[in-house]
Design an enzyme around this catalytic site. Structure first.
Site, PDB file in Angstrom:
ATOM      1  N   HIS A  13      -3.274   6.881   2.864  1.00  0.00           N
ATOM      2  CA  HIS A  13      -3.762   5.579   2.417  1.00  0.00           C
ATOM      3  C   HIS A  13      -5.080   5.280   3.125  1.00  0.00           C
ATOM      4  O   HIS A  13      -5.253   5.608   4.303  1.00  0.00           O
ATOM      5  CB  HIS A  13      -2.713   4.513   2.739  1.00  0.00           C
ATOM      6  CG  HIS A  13      -3.181   3.129   2.463  1.00  0.00           C
ATOM      7  ND1 HIS A  13      -3.724   2.776   1.253  1.00  0.00           N
ATOM      8  CD2 HIS A  13      -3.222   2.003   3.233  1.00  0.00           C
ATOM      9  CE1 HIS A  13      -4.073   1.505   1.295  1.00  0.00           C
ATOM     10  NE2 HIS A  13      -3.786   1.017   2.480  1.00  0.00           N
ATOM     11  N   ASN A  71     -10.245  -0.388   0.476  1.00  0.00           N
ATOM     12  CA  ASN A  71      -8.791  -0.222   0.472  1.00  0.00           C
ATOM     13  C   ASN A  71      -8.252  -0.734  -0.861  1.00  0.00           C
ATOM     14  O   ASN A  71      -8.299  -1.932  -1.122  1.00  0.00           O
ATOM     15  CB  ASN A  71      -8.219  -1.009   1.659  1.00  0.00           C
ATOM     16  CG  ASN A  71      -6.704  -1.026   1.708  1.00  0.00           C
ATOM     17  OD1 ASN A  71      -6.025  -0.727   0.724  1.00  0.00           O
ATOM     18  ND2 ASN A  71      -6.162  -1.402   2.856  1.00  0.00           N
ATOM     19  N   CYS A  79       0.816  -1.222   0.000  1.00  0.00           N
ATOM     20  CA  CYS A  79       0.000   0.000   0.000  1.00  0.00           C
ATOM     21  C   CYS A  79       0.845   1.266   0.000  1.00  0.00           C
ATOM     22  O   CYS A  79       0.309   2.373  -0.106  1.00  0.00           O
ATOM     23  CB  CYS A  79      -0.934  -0.017   1.202  1.00  0.00           C
ATOM     24  SG  CYS A  79      -1.967  -1.482   1.252  1.00  0.00           S
TER      25      CYS A  79
HETATM   26  O1  UT7 Z   1      -3.687  -1.548   3.847  1.00  0.00           O
HETATM   27  C1  UT7 Z   1      -2.705  -2.135   4.619  1.00  0.00           C
HETATM   28  C2  UT7 Z   1      -2.745  -1.651   6.011  1.00  0.00           C
HETATM   29  N1  UT7 Z   1      -3.907  -2.184   6.656  1.00  0.00           N
HETATM   30  C3  UT7 Z   1      -4.398  -1.638   7.731  1.00  0.00           C
HETATM   31  O2  UT7 Z   1      -3.892  -0.639   8.183  1.00  0.00           O
HETATM   32  C4  UT7 Z   1      -5.557  -2.312   8.391  1.00  0.00           C
HETATM   33  C5  UT7 Z   1      -5.486  -2.163   9.877  1.00  0.00           C
HETATM   34  N2  UT7 Z   1      -6.478  -2.903  10.623  1.00  0.00           N
HETATM   35  C6  UT7 Z   1      -7.808  -2.572  10.658  1.00  0.00           C
HETATM   36  O3  UT7 Z   1      -8.259  -1.708   9.929  1.00  0.00           O
HETATM   37  C7  UT7 Z   1      -8.682  -3.258  11.668  1.00  0.00           C
HETATM   38  O4  UT7 Z   1      -7.883  -4.041  12.501  1.00  0.00           O
HETATM   39  C8  UT7 Z   1      -9.823  -4.142  11.063  1.00  0.00           C
HETATM   40  C9  UT7 Z   1     -10.870  -3.240  10.411  1.00  0.00           C
HETATM   41  C10 UT7 Z   1      -9.231  -5.106  10.059  1.00  0.00           C
HETATM   42  C11 UT7 Z   1     -10.503  -4.911  12.184  1.00  0.00           C
HETATM   43  O5  UT7 Z   1     -11.022  -4.021  13.165  1.00  0.00           O
HETATM   44  P1  UT7 Z   1     -10.657  -4.197  14.702  1.00  0.00           P
HETATM   45  O6  UT7 Z   1     -11.354  -3.139  15.413  1.00  0.00           O
HETATM   46  O7  UT7 Z   1      -9.160  -4.247  14.845  1.00  0.00           O
HETATM   47  O8  UT7 Z   1     -11.292  -5.593  15.028  1.00  0.00           O
HETATM   48  P2  UT7 Z   1     -10.699  -6.724  15.977  1.00  0.00           P
HETATM   49  O9  UT7 Z   1      -9.928  -7.675  15.157  1.00  0.00           O
HETATM   50  O10 UT7 Z   1     -10.052  -6.096  17.171  1.00  0.00           O
HETATM   51  O11 UT7 Z   1     -12.017  -7.414  16.482  1.00  0.00           O
HETATM   52  C12 UT7 Z   1     -12.942  -6.710  17.356  1.00  0.00           C
HETATM   53  C13 UT7 Z   1     -14.182  -7.556  17.507  1.00  0.00           C
HETATM   54  C14 UT7 Z   1     -13.928  -9.007  17.898  1.00  0.00           C
HETATM   55  O12 UT7 Z   1     -15.018  -9.423  18.699  1.00  0.00           O
HETATM   56  P3  UT7 Z   1     -14.909  -9.481  20.298  1.00  0.00           P
HETATM   57  O13 UT7 Z   1     -13.766 -10.402  20.597  1.00  0.00           O
HETATM   58  O14 UT7 Z   1     -14.644  -8.061  20.731  1.00  0.00           O
HETATM   59  O15 UT7 Z   1     -16.245  -9.985  20.716  1.00  0.00           O
HETATM   60  C15 UT7 Z   1     -13.967  -9.742  16.584  1.00  0.00           C
HETATM   61  O16 UT7 Z   1     -14.332 -11.088  16.737  1.00  0.00           O
HETATM   62  O17 UT7 Z   1     -14.869  -7.616  16.255  1.00  0.00           O
HETATM   63  C16 UT7 Z   1     -15.024  -8.990  15.855  1.00  0.00           C
HETATM   64  N3  UT7 Z   1     -14.846  -9.036  14.391  1.00  0.00           N
HETATM   65  C17 UT7 Z   1     -15.852  -8.876  13.548  1.00  0.00           C
HETATM   66  N4  UT7 Z   1     -17.170  -8.645  13.744  1.00  0.00           N
HETATM   67  C18 UT7 Z   1     -17.950  -8.503  12.656  1.00  0.00           C
HETATM   68  C19 UT7 Z   1     -13.718  -9.238  13.695  1.00  0.00           C
HETATM   69  N5  UT7 Z   1     -13.966  -9.203  12.374  1.00  0.00           N
HETATM   70  C20 UT7 Z   1     -15.286  -8.975  12.259  1.00  0.00           C
HETATM   71  C21 UT7 Z   1     -16.143  -8.832  11.168  1.00  0.00           C
HETATM   72  N6  UT7 Z   1     -17.451  -8.592  11.401  1.00  0.00           N
HETATM   73  N7  UT7 Z   1     -15.704  -8.897   9.888  1.00  0.00           N
END
Ligand code: UT7
Length: 336
Positions: free
Chosen positions: A261, A292, A121
């Site tokens: 980005h 993205n 990216c």
């Molecule tokens: O382009 C290259 C660079 N990329 C980036 O910079 C991406 C960086 N990362 C992110 O943007 C975020 O980490 C994501 C959008 C990918 C994920 O968001 P998050 O807030 O970090 O989610 P998480 O992995 O911490 O999960 C939070 C909660 C969890 O549930 P509990 O344990 O709190 O109950 C996950 O199980 O959200 C749950 N979860 C989802 N829920 C609905 C994880 N994925 C999903 C989903 N839909 N797709």
């Protein structure tokens, strides 16, 4: 002993024109949640994405590149045969050889240097830095930089961590000589110790056997440790943004646009806060409709902000790309 004659290029460089291409097919969050256990609300609030564009089979990385390049060349008033080099940044051209840049060169009718780079990216900002240095060094007068991705091909629609994130598209700029400074110093780097936070499930030449013993393995697909990348981007990229402003000798108040980005709206919010960006400075938010687009993200956002009048032509914009590697690059540019 004879002395090698050196070449001297332009004192300054600038982006002369930008062009973008987004595929026709809109993939809504409602469609995504038929593949994974999620909701429209979760995707919107956690990432900022409402929909993304995925290419049809005809919208190949080559076709999207040629379309965006044509627009950038027209905007710059340059013809294909004037290009001294073409740099294409992509991770979704599935041939190790020939480079996608060579196919683009063929379509544009140029015999200038042509090669691909893989910098995830950050690829577009890497390309801009290289192109600017080439023009200054005299190795090319005009350079085409393209960021293009068909990340739909690398997306596992059943992976909850990535299925909703990526979109396809292409963006291009022409970089050439300028009377005044138009591209600031690049602040770039790699944190290879974090290589395993964004990966592909297996190598192209290493098709593993399926668990049931059949040869029905799909992929390779992208995998991401979302939280780890999120933390890295939110903190380290804020520092890199500040450094790029300092290297260019300007402050956030001098900016006419901020084009980071588009990985997550919450990362963008944090960068805006740390930069102390005045409220009136427009910020790219194409993630809502495009998702993205990796290397294509920044030129796509730039084109759109200029086209809808959000950002002024000639104004100063801070660009920052970051992602798989992990790699990053940021620079201040004058908008075309
Ligand atoms: O382009 C290259 C660079 N990329 C980036 O910079 C991406 C960086 N990362 C992110 O943007 C975020 O980490 C994501 C959008 C990918 C994920 O968001 P998050 O807030 O970090 O989610 P998480 O992995 O911490 O999960 C939070 C909660 C969890 O549930 P509990 O344990 O709190 O109950 C996950 O199980 O959200 C749950 N979860 C989802 N829920 C609905 C994880 N994925 C999903 C989903 N839909 N797709």
């Amino acid at each position: 002993m004879a002395v090698i004659r050196e070449k001297q290029g332009a004192a300054h460089t600038r982006i002369m024109g930008v062009g973008g291409y987004v595929p026709s097919r809109v993939v809504t969050n409602d469609e995504v949640i038929t593949w994974i256990d999620s909701s429209d609300e979760w995707i919107r609030t956690r990432s900022g994405i409402a929909e993304r564009r995925w290419g049809t089979p005809e919208e190949t990385v080559l076709e999207m590149s040629v379309q965006s390049a044509g627009k950038a060349l027209a905007a710059a008033g340059i013809s294909g045969d004037q290009l001294g080099a073409i740099i294409v940044s992509t991770v979704s051209h599935f041939h190790q050889t020939p480079a996608l840049a060579c196919l683009v060169a063929d379509r544009l009718g140029t015999n200038g240097a042509a090669y691909d780079i893989s910098a995830g990216c950050a690829g577009f900002c890497y390309g801009v830095a290289q192109a600017s240095d080439m023009v200054k060094a005299g190795s090319a007068e005009y350079v085409l930089v393209i960021g293009v991705e068909r990340l739909s091909d690398l997306t596992d629609i059943h992976d909850r961590g990535t299925a909703f994130i990526f979109g396809d598209g292409a963006g291009a700029v022409v970089i050439g000589p300028s009377d005044t400074p138009g591209i600031g110093p690049v602040v770039w780097g790699a944190e290879g110790d974090k290589y395993d936070t964004i990966t592909q499930t297996f190598a192209w030449n290493d098709k593993p056997e399926a668990e049931d013993g059949s040869d029905e393995v799909r992929g390779p697909f992208l995998r991401m440790e979302g939280q780890a990348v999120f933390r890295w981007a939110s903190y380290q990229m804020a520092e890199v943004s500040l450094k790029a402003l300092a290297e260019a000798g300007i402050t956030a108040g001098d900016l006419d646009a901020f084009i980071p980005h588009q990985a997550n709206n919450r990362i963008t919010d944090r960068l805006v806060k740390v930069l102390g960006l005045p409220e009136e400075v427009p910020v790219a938010r194409t993630i809502a409709e495009y998702g993205n687009n990796s290397a294509a993200t920044i030129p796509l956002a730039m084109e759109r902000m200029l086209a809808d009048g959000t950002a002024p032509s000639g104004g100063l914009a801070l660009l920052i790309g970051f992602g798989a590697g992990l790699v990053y690059a940021a620079q201040v540019v004058a908008l075309p």
